[in-house]
Design an enzyme around this catalytic site. Structure first.
Site, PDB file in Angstrom:
ATOM      1  N   LYS A 179     -19.958 -33.020   6.067  1.00 19.69           N
ATOM      2  CA  LYS A 179     -18.665 -32.625   5.979  1.00 19.69           C
ATOM      3  C   LYS A 179     -17.529 -33.921   5.876  1.00 19.69           C
ATOM      4  CE  LYS A 179     -14.757 -30.641   7.704  1.00 19.69           C
ATOM      5  NZ  LYS A 179     -13.944 -31.664   7.122  1.00 19.69           N
ATOM      6  N   GLY A 231     -14.262 -41.516  12.882  1.00 16.78           N
ATOM      7  CA  GLY A 231     -12.648 -41.153  13.046  1.00 16.78           C
ATOM      8  C   GLY A 231     -11.854 -41.284  14.071  1.00 16.78           C
ATOM      9  N   SER A 232     -10.853 -40.559  14.428  1.00 15.00           N
ATOM     10  CA  SER A 232     -10.046 -40.646  15.292  1.00 15.00           C
ATOM     11  C   SER A 232     -10.737 -40.636  17.019  1.00 15.00           C
ATOM     12  CB  SER A 232      -8.830 -39.755  15.568  1.00 15.00           C
ATOM     13  OG  SER A 232      -9.311 -38.553  15.812  1.00 15.00           O
ATOM     14  N   VAL A 235     -10.556 -36.856  18.103  1.00 13.24           N
ATOM     15  CA  VAL A 235     -11.664 -36.028  17.682  1.00 13.24           C
ATOM     16  C   VAL A 235     -13.116 -36.379  17.992  1.00 13.24           C
ATOM     17  CG1 VAL A 235     -12.724 -34.995  15.547  1.00 13.24           C
ATOM     18  CG2 VAL A 235     -10.263 -35.559  15.586  1.00 13.24           C
ATOM     19  N   GLY A 236     -13.077 -37.702  18.231  1.00 16.02           N
ATOM     20  CA  GLY A 236     -14.719 -38.304  18.506  1.00 16.02           C
ATOM     21  C   GLY A 236     -14.871 -37.907  19.823  1.00 16.02           C
ATOM     22  N   GLU A 253     -17.951 -43.488  15.878  1.00 14.74           N
ATOM     23  CA  GLU A 253     -17.138 -44.645  15.506  1.00 14.74           C
ATOM     24  C   GLU A 253     -15.736 -44.436  15.746  1.00 14.74           C
ATOM     25  OE1 GLU A 253     -17.197 -48.217  15.500  1.00 14.74           O
ATOM     26  OE2 GLU A 253     -19.046 -47.211  15.248  1.00 14.74           O
ATOM     27  N   CYS A 287     -10.384 -48.893  10.498  1.00 19.95           N
ATOM     28  CA  CYS A 287     -10.608 -48.986  11.943  1.00 19.95           C
ATOM     29  C   CYS A 287     -10.613 -50.594  12.296  1.00 19.95           C
ATOM     30  CB  CYS A 287     -11.726 -48.186  12.360  1.00 19.95           C
ATOM     31  SG  CYS A 287     -13.320 -48.589  12.057  1.00 19.95           S
TER      32      CYS A 287
HETATM   33  C1  UN1 Z   1     -14.689 -52.381   6.791  1.00 12.24           C
HETATM   34  O1  UN1 Z   1     -13.826 -52.943   7.607  1.00 12.24           O
HETATM   35  O2  UN1 Z   1     -14.899 -52.637   5.780  1.00 12.24           O
HETATM   36  O3  UN1 Z   1     -13.380 -46.519   9.431  1.00 12.24           O
HETATM   37  C2  UN1 Z   1     -15.223 -51.159   7.203  1.00 12.24           C
HETATM   38  C3  UN1 Z   1     -13.363 -47.744   9.357  1.00 12.24           C
HETATM   39  C4  UN1 Z   1     -14.663 -48.517   9.778  1.00 12.24           C
HETATM   40  C5  UN1 Z   1     -15.260 -49.152   8.741  1.00 12.24           C
HETATM   41  C6  UN1 Z   1     -14.743 -50.806   8.363  1.00 12.24           C
HETATM   42  N1  UN1 Z   1     -15.471 -47.450  10.323  1.00 12.24           N
HETATM   43  O4  UN1 Z   1     -12.464 -48.188   8.823  1.00 12.24           O
END
Ligand code: UN1
Length: 485
Positions: A179, A231-232, A235-236, A253, A287
């Site tokens: 999804k 994601g955020s 939500v995570g 993550e 992130c």
């Molecule tokens: C990156 O820095 O190239 O959602 C990858 C994000 C991370 C992935 C970063 N999970 O930005």
């Protein structure tokens, strides 16, 4: 130019067939030209989520029994398919998500590279053999698939993140219900098309495109054996709670508030270049982006003057224009939220010391530098605490390495950190003392290689890391076999 082509038809992928969604109409729009539709169709409904699970569950046994080398063949063919089309699909990515064309093409190639890396698992060590304390016995630890996995992905890496979750899921013998973020469905569809072109057996990978509540239906599904999410944080966390309640593994993550620390002995030219890229590439929507800048006071003025000088030449504009360094945010709603965050930061005592030029138009903002006064506790300011997911860099000045490290640690998050120093002993100290998942010494905070673990400490991550050998920890469970003849 692809700019004005007809919208691509969005479809669901269920049991190896492309299907029309039974839900409401959906569309994605060009980030830089929201009047232009990139892709449209209809969303999946809850019944189609059920169909996806039924297909994945039916495919599970055969797929798990398929030799890993054969499974690898599908990944390799999907990777070649993507490599051959990285120019076109990269342009679609840039158009839909808003990152620059070079970044879009780079991301598609990266997705292909990730599939190739995981294909290589079939030629790597499968498990471990231990000595037994008893005669005539060996102890074997082997890895088994979990079953049907849910994969939920964000808008900001619309093909690389799905690839780095789906590739390990599949190579280790799981089947998948995928999804993607509803803002960028086309790139998710392209990745699934790559697997379809590779003739992946029906039901092994299923795609449901639609609003966030499809994610809820996925999380409730009785067949769900584990879930990987990026994601955020909000939500995570709710997803982790649901997974814990059900007793299924989860890999989440989540947010980051990553610091770049520039010490007195740093190579300033290098540090400026890396901070510029870390903070402002992809419009700060990573992130791993640098959003806090901790400067030793002895070099702060010099560093900021050089950074402003670079930013004066930084071009914000249409991401498909090769002269542009930074496109718009993914949508205008995000820009309004960022603006509110900046206003709150100013009200709490921050000063806006730089704002770069940007075109008029939805989603656009130039790079912003905020500075926090020495008299304030940084943690009282939202620009220090909260992830803005935007090209906004919050600066503090400190005296010395101890103060810089303490400031870096002053965050609930712990994803990545960039340290700029010429002193090896300081770098080693950072490695020992700083609570982050990823430490960059003299390079930008963003970036990830497929063969090494990726994940955050503290509130940034939950569950096993992604990528490299770490991925196997999440995507498999082990069987310990006491083996006697
Ligand atoms: C990156 O820095 O190239 O959602 C990858 C994000 C991370 C992935 C970063 N999970 O930005």
């Amino acid at each position: 130019m692809k700019q004005h082509c007809n919208p691509v038809a969005l479809r669901q992928y269920l049991a190896g067939q492309w299907e029309t969604g039974n839900g409401a109409p959906i569309a994605s729009f060009a980030a830089a030209h929201p009047g232009q539709t990139v892709a449209n169709g209809t969303a999946a409904d809850a019944g189609q989520v059920d169909q996806a699970f039924a297909a994945a569950a039916a495919a599970r046994g055969d797929w798990a029994r398929t030799p890993m080398a054969t499974r690898a063949g599908y990944l390799k063919r999907a990777a070649s398919w993507l490599h051959e089309r990285s120019g076109d699909i990269g342009a679609e990515l840039s158009r839909e998500e808003g990152k620059t064309l070079a970044e879009g093409i780079g991301e598609v190639s990266r997705a292909a590279q990730i599939l190739d890396y995981y294909a290589g698992e079939s030629e790597r060590q499968a498990g471990t053999v231990f000595h037994s304390p008893r005669p005539g016995e060996q102890i074997l630890v082997s890895h088994k698939p979990l079953g049907v996995l849910g994969i939920i992905t964000p808008f900001n890496f619309p093909i690389a993140i799905p690839a780095w979750k789906i590739a390990p899921a599949l190579i280790y013998g799981n089947t998948v219900v995928f999804k993607p973020a509803s803002l960028v469905p086309l790139l998710a569809q392209r990745l699934v098309e790559a697997f379809d072109a590779a003739e992946l057996p029906a039901g092994v990978l299923n795609l449901v495109i639609g609003p966030g509540r499809l994610g809820d239906a996925l999380m409730r599904h009785p067949q769900l054996a584990g879930v990987s999410f990026t994601g955020s944080t909000a939500v995570g966390r709710s997803l982790c709670a649901t997974a814990a309640n059900r007793g299924i593994p989860v890999q989440a993550e989540m947010g980051g508030k990553n610091a770049a620390v520039v010490l007195a002995d740093a190579d300033l030219e290098l540090a400026v270049e890396q901070v510029l890229n870390g903070a402002f590439r992809s419009t700060g929507q990573k992130c791993t982006a640098t959003s806090r800048l901790i400067l030793d006071q002895s070099i702060a003025e010099d560093f900021l003057a050089r950074l402003r000088d670079r930013l004066d030449r930084w071009v914000t504009g249409d991401p498909l224009d090769p002269r542009v360094h930074m496109g718009p945010l993914v949508d205008e709603k995000s820009r309004i939220l960022v603006d509110k965050g900046i206003q709150a930061a100013l009200a709490a005592g921050a000063t806006e010391t730089y704002r770069g030029k940007a075109p008029e138009g939805p989603g656009y903002m130039g790079p912003v530098i905020l500075e926090l006064p020495a008299s304030h506790k940084p943690e009282d300011n939202p620009a220090w605490r909260e992830e803005f997911f935007a090209p906004v860099l919050t600066v503090v000045r400190v005296a010395g390495t101890d103060a810089a490290f303490a400031s870096a640690e002053d965050s609930e998050f712990g994803l990545s950190l960039a340290l700029f120093t010429r002193d090896l002993a300081t770098a080693i100290r950072a490695q020992e003392q700083l609570d982050v998942g990823i430490l960059h010494v003299n390079s930008e905070s963003a970036g990830a290689d497929p063969h090494v673990p990726f994940g955050g400490a503290k509130a940034s991550g939950y569950g096993p890391n992604e990528q490299g050998a770490a991925a196997r920890e999440f995507y498999t469970h082990t069987t310990t076999t006491y083996l006697r003849g």
